[in-house]
Design an enzyme around this catalytic site. Structure first.
Site, PDB file in Angstrom:
ATOM      1  N   HIS A  13     -17.386  14.681   0.938  1.00 60.98           N
ATOM      2  CA  HIS A  13     -17.992  13.541   1.628  1.00 60.98           C
ATOM      3  C   HIS A  13     -19.506  13.736   1.686  1.00 60.98           C
ATOM      4  CE1 HIS A  13     -18.301  10.233   4.462  1.00 60.98           C
ATOM      5  NE2 HIS A  13     -19.056  10.999   5.221  1.00 60.98           N
ATOM      6  N   ASP A  39      -6.751  15.015   6.453  1.00 62.70           N
ATOM      7  CA  ASP A  39      -5.696  14.772   7.440  1.00 62.70           C
ATOM      8  C   ASP A  39      -5.552  13.255   7.588  1.00 62.70           C
ATOM      9  OD1 ASP A  39      -7.687  13.863   9.124  1.00 62.70           O
ATOM     10  OD2 ASP A  39      -7.459  15.460  10.612  1.00 62.70           O
ATOM     11  N   ARG A  92       0.833  -1.198   0.000  1.00 64.56           N
ATOM     12  CA  ARG A  92       0.000   0.000   0.000  1.00 64.56           C
ATOM     13  C   ARG A  92       0.877   1.262   0.000  1.00 64.56           C
ATOM     14  NH1 ARG A  92      -5.885   0.789   0.303  1.00 64.56           N
ATOM     15  NH2 ARG A  92      -6.006   3.004   0.694  1.00 64.56           N
ATOM     16  N   ASP A  94     -12.014  11.040   7.329  1.00 61.47           N
ATOM     17  CA  ASP A  94     -13.021  12.114   7.232  1.00 61.47           C
ATOM     18  C   ASP A  94     -13.014  13.019   8.463  1.00 61.47           C
ATOM     19  OD1 ASP A  94     -13.739  11.018   4.759  1.00 61.47           O
ATOM     20  OD2 ASP A  94     -15.269   9.741   5.656  1.00 61.47           O
ATOM     21  N   GLY A 105      -6.724  11.100   9.539  1.00 56.59           N
ATOM     22  CA  GLY A 105      -7.889  10.349   9.989  1.00 56.59           C
ATOM     23  C   GLY A 105      -8.854  10.040   8.851  1.00 56.59           C
TER      24      GLY A 105
HETATM   25  C1  GRF Z   1     -20.034  11.522  -3.868  1.00 58.82           C
HETATM   26  O1  GRF Z   1     -21.238  11.635  -3.141  1.00 58.82           O
HETATM   27  C2  GRF Z   1     -18.843  11.456  -2.964  1.00 58.82           C
HETATM   28  O2  GRF Z   1     -18.916  12.297  -1.859  1.00 58.82           O
HETATM   29  C3  GRF Z   1     -18.905  10.013  -2.534  1.00 58.82           C
HETATM   30  O3  GRF Z   1     -19.224   9.311  -3.714  1.00 58.82           O
HETATM   31  C4  GRF Z   1     -19.946  10.177  -4.573  1.00 58.82           C
HETATM   32  C5  GRF Z   1     -19.193  10.249  -5.873  1.00 58.82           C
HETATM   33  O4  GRF Z   1     -20.004  10.741  -6.895  1.00 58.82           O
HETATM   34  N1  GRF Z   1     -17.707   9.597  -1.889  1.00 58.82           N
HETATM   35  P1  GRF Z   1     -19.417  11.070  -8.340  1.00 58.82           P
HETATM   36  O5  GRF Z   1     -18.477   9.949  -8.748  1.00 58.82           O
HETATM   37  O6  GRF Z   1     -18.716  12.395  -8.270  1.00 58.82           O
HETATM   38  O7  GRF Z   1     -20.635  11.134  -9.212  1.00 58.82           O
END
Ligand code: GRF
Length: 210
Positions: free
Chosen positions: A115, A147, A71, A151, A149
């Protein structure tokens, strides 16, 4: 962070449909927006997000975790590839991988993630589903500085949407994504034009000393 390029150089990372990416690409078509997408990266092939970039004539790259022995090696390869595009800002827009220590160290304060929940509630992979399951009446989206963590980084912007009684995960997530795209476009544009100052957990647009 201050932006040194004009327009600001964005590298956008995606894992799926790329509607947030598309919103940025559309916004960048207006010179007054102050940013342009110089590359789109992904952790998988055959996704609409990459196709959107290709249609827009934006260079793409794919680095799959499975292509690397560890990773950490994947993380370093991502960092090297992103750095080669000399970004002012790196935007995780539906990118479903956590950046490692090397990546974060290479782009301090310059890596932001969107998010689909009102953080600090419902971090992790299933923000919209977890909010619905919890029975909240208001859901939404958050843009934050990444950061180490999950989210947990300083919050740049948030948008709220109502949860309707008949919602399922799909309908709620779609409503969140409409607000999320608006939030992302507005915030990234302001970062590009004004910069971003992070002081502890507090974030404001601008440059240090202004
Ligand atoms: C978004 O809601 C993002 O926050 C989440 O997955 C979705 C991705 O949507 N992690 P897209 O690929 O930009 O249409």
């Amino acid at each position: 962070m201050s932006v040194t390029s004009s327009p600001a150089r964005l590298v956008v990372l995606v894992s799926g449909a790329g509607t947030n990416l598309q919103a940025l690409l559309d916004a960048c078509a207006d010179p007054s927006y102050g940013a342009r997408v110089v590359a789109v990266g992904a952790d998988r092939d055959d996704i609409e997000g990459l196709a959107r970039a290709e249609r827009a004539g934006v260079p793409t790259f794919v680095r799959k975790v499975s292509q690397f022995t560890s990773r950490e090696d994947w993380d370093r390869a991502m960092a090297d590839t992103v750095a080669a595009f000399d970004p002012d800002l790196v935007v995780s827009a539906g990118f479903m991988k956590l950046a490692g220590a090397e990546f974060l160290a290479r782009f301090p304060g310059r890596y932001v993630n969107t998010h689909p929940a009102l953080l600090p509630a419902f971090p992790g992979m299933h923000g919209a589903a977890d909010a619905l399951e919890h029975g909240v009446k208001v859901a939404g989206a958050t843009l934050f500085v990444v950061d180490p963590g999950v989210d947990t980084g300083p919050i740049i912007a948030q948008r709220a949407v109502p949860v309707e009684p008949e919602d399922d995960v799909e309908s709620l997530h779609e409503r969140i994504k409409v607000a999320e795209r608006e939030m992302l476009v507005e915030a990234v544009g302001r970062i590009a034009r004004e910069g971003l100052v992070v002081t502890g957990r507090k974030v404001r647009y601008g440059s240090a000393g202004k």
